[in-house]
Scaffold this active site. Structure first.
Site, PDB file in Angstrom:
ATOM      1  N   LYS A  38     -38.515  -1.158  -4.564  1.00  0.00           N
ATOM      2  CA  LYS A  38     -39.719  -0.592  -3.951  1.00  0.00           C
ATOM      3  C   LYS A  38     -40.335   0.509  -4.808  1.00  0.00           C
ATOM      4  CE  LYS A  38     -38.188   0.915  -0.065  1.00  0.00           C
ATOM      5  NZ  LYS A  38     -36.831   0.511   0.221  1.00  0.00           N
ATOM      6  N   ARG A  49     -28.134  10.845  -6.948  1.00  0.00           N
ATOM      7  CA  ARG A  49     -28.425  10.925  -5.521  1.00  0.00           C
ATOM      8  C   ARG A  49     -27.140  10.876  -4.724  1.00  0.00           C
ATOM      9  NH1 ARG A  49     -33.322   7.161  -3.628  1.00  0.00           N
ATOM     10  NH2 ARG A  49     -31.909   7.012  -1.848  1.00  0.00           N
TER      11      ARG A  49
HETATM   12  P1  ADP Z   1     -33.654   3.847  -0.176  1.00  0.00           P
HETATM   13  O1  ADP Z   1     -34.767   3.002   0.326  1.00  0.00           O
HETATM   14  O2  ADP Z   1     -33.349   3.589  -1.620  1.00  0.00           O
HETATM   15  O3  ADP Z   1     -32.446   3.823   0.691  1.00  0.00           O
HETATM   16  P2  ADP Z   1     -35.244   6.311   0.306  1.00  0.00           P
HETATM   17  O4  ADP Z   1     -35.457   7.241  -0.820  1.00  0.00           O
HETATM   18  O5  ADP Z   1     -36.412   5.553   0.817  1.00  0.00           O
HETATM   19  O6  ADP Z   1     -34.059   5.363  -0.143  1.00  0.00           O
HETATM   20  O7  ADP Z   1     -34.613   7.106   1.546  1.00  0.00           O
HETATM   21  C1  ADP Z   1     -33.456   7.887   1.432  1.00  0.00           C
HETATM   22  C2  ADP Z   1     -33.006   8.398   2.796  1.00  0.00           C
HETATM   23  O8  ADP Z   1     -34.068   9.182   3.385  1.00  0.00           O
HETATM   24  C3  ADP Z   1     -32.710   7.333   3.843  1.00  0.00           C
HETATM   25  O9  ADP Z   1     -31.413   6.812   3.730  1.00  0.00           O
HETATM   26  C4  ADP Z   1     -32.935   8.134   5.145  1.00  0.00           C
HETATM   27  O10 ADP Z   1     -31.847   8.975   5.419  1.00  0.00           O
HETATM   28  C5  ADP Z   1     -34.118   9.018   4.808  1.00  0.00           C
HETATM   29  N1  ADP Z   1     -35.394   8.369   5.164  1.00  0.00           N
HETATM   30  C6  ADP Z   1     -36.391   8.006   4.293  1.00  0.00           C
HETATM   31  N2  ADP Z   1     -37.406   7.424   4.956  1.00  0.00           N
HETATM   32  C7  ADP Z   1     -37.045   7.394   6.270  1.00  0.00           C
HETATM   33  C8  ADP Z   1     -37.664   6.893   7.456  1.00  0.00           C
HETATM   34  N3  ADP Z   1     -38.855   6.283   7.426  1.00  0.00           N
HETATM   35  N4  ADP Z   1     -36.996   7.042   8.624  1.00  0.00           N
HETATM   36  C9  ADP Z   1     -35.811   7.639   8.678  1.00  0.00           C
HETATM   37  N5  ADP Z   1     -35.167   8.118   7.613  1.00  0.00           N
HETATM   38  C10 ADP Z   1     -35.769   8.009   6.412  1.00  0.00           C
END
Ligand code: ADP
Length: 187
Positions: free
Chosen positions: A13, A133
């Site tokens: 993504k 991370r």
């Molecule tokens: P990935 O898609 O690679 O798991 P992201 O960077 O999108 O990672 O998100 C990392 C963390 O941030 C998620 O595991 C969650 O804890 C939190 N997070 C991000 N976006 C959301 C969302 N829309 N709702 C709830 N938690 C979120």
């Protein structure tokens, strides 16, 4: 262009979002990035989010919805936006639809990148070696995948039923995948 980009962790993504942002001059809003920045700045939102994020769990819907409605109100989103990592649950998708309706910024497409689960875990373990991370460790990666299938996959049906869903194969080179996305949104 107004897009939601979806896909399980590791589907690419972030990479595709950066390319789309450039090509179509979109405001790229990654909720993961916004939250990591809040944590770095030691804000109250960051504090609330950190305990969930470190464990790979979802941050509560109300926090995300408030944060994103505030951000989408900014006039810079009027020229087009790309949401990356949001919505991730049905309540978030429903709340987002209400906000976008209010702001007269409703969606054009929900793009879903799909890939084989083993390939995804493999990619993420590799990334974890460099990303630093706290949530890119094998156990937490597996938990994040489960959360995706349990909470986020239903959001695909939500967009499918509205006729907005475009599913795209995320396996292939970065350019190949990007071309697939461009073909779909320009059709
Ligand atoms: P990935 O898609 O690679 O798991 P992201 O960077 O999108 O990672 O998100 C990392 C963390 O941030 C998620 O595991 C969650 O804890 C939190 N997070 C991000 N976006 C959301 C969302 N829309 N709702 C709830 N938690 C979120």
């Amino acid at each position: 262009m107004r897009i939601v980009l979806m896909g399980p962790p590791g589907a690419g993504k972030g990479t595709q979002a950066a390319l789309l942002e450039n090509k179509y001059n979109l405001i790229h809003l990654s909720t993961g990035e916004i939250l990591r920045k809040e944590i770095k700045e030691d804000s109250s939102l960051g504090h609330q989010a950190k305990t969930f994020m470190d464990k790979g769990q979802l941050v509560p819907d109300t926090l995300l919805l408030e944060m994103m409605e505030r951000r989408l109100k900014n006039p810079d989103c009027d020229g087009g936006y790309l949401l990356d990592g949001f919505p991730r649950t049905i309540p978030q998708a429903e709340g987002l639809a209400v906000s976008l309706d209010k702001l007269d910024l409703s969606l054009d497409y929900a793009i879903s990148l799909f890939a084989d689960e083993l390939e995804l875990v493999y990619r993420l373990v590799l990334r974890g070696k460099n990303s630093g991370r706290s949530d890119d460790t094998p156990d937490v990666i597996r938990d994040r995948q489960h959360i995706y299938w349990e909470h986020t996959a239903p959001v695909l049906d939500f967009y499918r039923s509205k006729g907005l869903l475009k599913e795209i194969d995320g396996i292939g080179s970065i350019d190949e995948v990007f071309t697939r996305i461009v073909d779909v949104v320009e059709k």
